[in-house]
Scaffold this motif. Structure first.
Motif, short mmCIF file in Angstrom:
data_model
loop_
_atom_site.label_atom_id
_atom_site.label_comp_id
_atom_site.label_asym_id
_atom_site.label_seq_id
_atom_site.Cartn_x
_atom_site.Cartn_y
_atom_site.Cartn_z
N ARG A 54 -49.12 63.51 -19.12
CA ARG A 54 -49.12 63.66 -20.58
C ARG A 54 -47.73 63.42 -21.14
NH1 ARG A 54 -51.59 68.97 -21.88
NH2 ARG A 54 -53.52 67.74 -21.65
N SER A 112 -58.38 58.61 -21.50
CA SER A 112 -58.30 59.27 -20.20
C SER A 112 -59.38 60.32 -20.02
CB SER A 112 -56.91 59.91 -20.02
OG SER A 112 -56.74 61.00 -20.91
N ASP A 151 -52.76 54.71 -19.27
CA ASP A 151 -54.17 55.02 -19.08
C ASP A 151 -55.06 53.79 -19.25
OD1 ASP A 151 -53.59 57.67 -18.58
OD2 ASP A 151 -53.84 58.29 -20.66
N ASP A 169 -51.97 60.21 -21.18
CA ASP A 169 -52.98 61.19 -21.62
C ASP A 169 -53.45 60.89 -23.04
OD1 ASP A 169 -54.72 63.35 -21.23
OD2 ASP A 169 -53.34 64.75 -22.21
#
Length: 351
Positions: A307, A296, A264, A292
């Protein structure tokens, strides 16, 4: 060459210590000086003596603290893993010895671990270390598989979290399902009619990078496309490197319509590169990340991402290590935890 037929008597003769001392080292029982323990363990490794099987009853659990090493600062990704490890160890009544931060990766600690001694505090030369380690959890260790095999031969129980390179099957490890996670996010983009998809990948030599690129290629193949090597950039997974790599991809004569970043933070860098070029996300360009973590959900638009079960990775590592410390047989040594695609506002149909 070790034959595997050496006896306790052979080890005692080679080291000049008593048979009783060799037995205490092999069974990790009683008090043995660290230097003597290291001497016996080296002879055991060289002669090829196999670990003894318990003669009835339950083998005694290994005592001592658990050493946890992470070669990165404990923010976001790594902080979540280490926090869950600490909480889980506390529930098992195990003390944690933490060694983390930049520079840790270059410090030779495995030789100290092999003799059950605590490495010195980060940034200090320190003495040989303190006794009292029962096992270890190594997060993204930079050592080679051969070095980790040597540590395992010294009979210190340890678990690897998120291995950097492929591991032998008998070294316990926990990771996320990188292949399927990457396949999910690329399939999401091909479902939105993206075919020219740029990849801001992690370091070329990392196992996760290889697995995610394979998942990316599989999703493209499912959509009837082939991966384009010119659309891949290998970088350290930071915001700055994500910005630089995304800029290179977006400045190509035929720019990609979507970017997938290794994490991310790199995706945030890609958002910055897009904004600098006047590209609207997701109208002109779709961007997706991986992990995640909190960032994010702090971007505008919020990131579509994969995730990873970071806290569960820490808990599972402790669970595996406790079983090893309790002398239980562990059959599922390489554990991959499922990932989940989280669709938010940064991805949309190809323009």
């Amino acid at each position: 060459m070790p034959s595997g037929r050496a006896t306790v008597r052979d080890v005692a003769a080679a080291t000049g210590v008593s048979i009783a001392t060799v037995s205490r080292v092999l069974n990790q029982q009683g008090s043995v000086a660290p230097q003597t323990r290291a001497l016996v363990e080296r002879a055991v490794e060289e002669l090829g003596l196999r670990a003894p099987s318990p003669r009835g009853g339950t083998p005694k659990p290994a005592a001592g603290a658990v050493y946890v090493r992470c070669p990165y600062l404990l923010t976001d990704y790594f902080g979540l893993i280490v926090t869950s490890i600490a909480e889980s160890l506390d529930r098992h009544g195990r003390q944690l010895v933490l060694h983390a931060g930049q520079g840790v990766a270059g410090e030779p600690v495995l030789s100290r671990l092999a003799s059950g001694r605590r490495p010195p505090a980060p940034g200090t030369a320190g003495p040989a270390g303190e006794p009292g380690l029962g096992g270890a959890i190594l997060i993204l260790p930079p050592e080679s598989a051969d070095e980790l095999l040597r540590l395992r031969a010294r009979r210190l129980p340890f678990v690897v979290v998120d291995p950097r390179t492929p591991l032998p099957r008998d070294i316990a490890s926990v990771s996320a399902a990188h292949f399927s996670g990457a396949r999910q996010v690329t399939a999401h983009l091909t479902g939105l009619d993206h075919r020219r998809i740029g990849v801001v990948a992690g370091p070329r030599e990392w196992l996760a990078s290889e697995a995610r690129l394979s998942g990316h290629a599989a999703a493209l193949a499912d959509a009837g496309s082939l991966p384009d090597p010119s659309l891949v950039r290998y970088v350290e997974p930071t915001t700055e490197e994500g910005y630089r790599a995304a800029g290179e991809l977006l400045d190509l004569p035929s720019r990609p319509t979507a970017l997938v970043a290794f994490n991310d933070k790199a995706a945030v860098g890609a958002l910055q590169a897009a904004a600098q070029r006047g590209l609207r996300v997701p109208h002109d360009l779709s961007i997706a990340g991986f992990d995640d973590i909190d960032v994010s959900r702090a971007t505008s638009p919020m990131l579509t991402t994969v995730r990873q079960p970071l806290q569960e990775m820490g808990r599972m590592a402790v669970s595996l290590l406790i079983r090893l410390l309790d002398r239980h047989e562990v059959e599922a040594l390489h554990i991959e935890l499922a990932t989940e695609l989280v669709v938010r506002d940064s991805t949309g149909p190809a323009s």
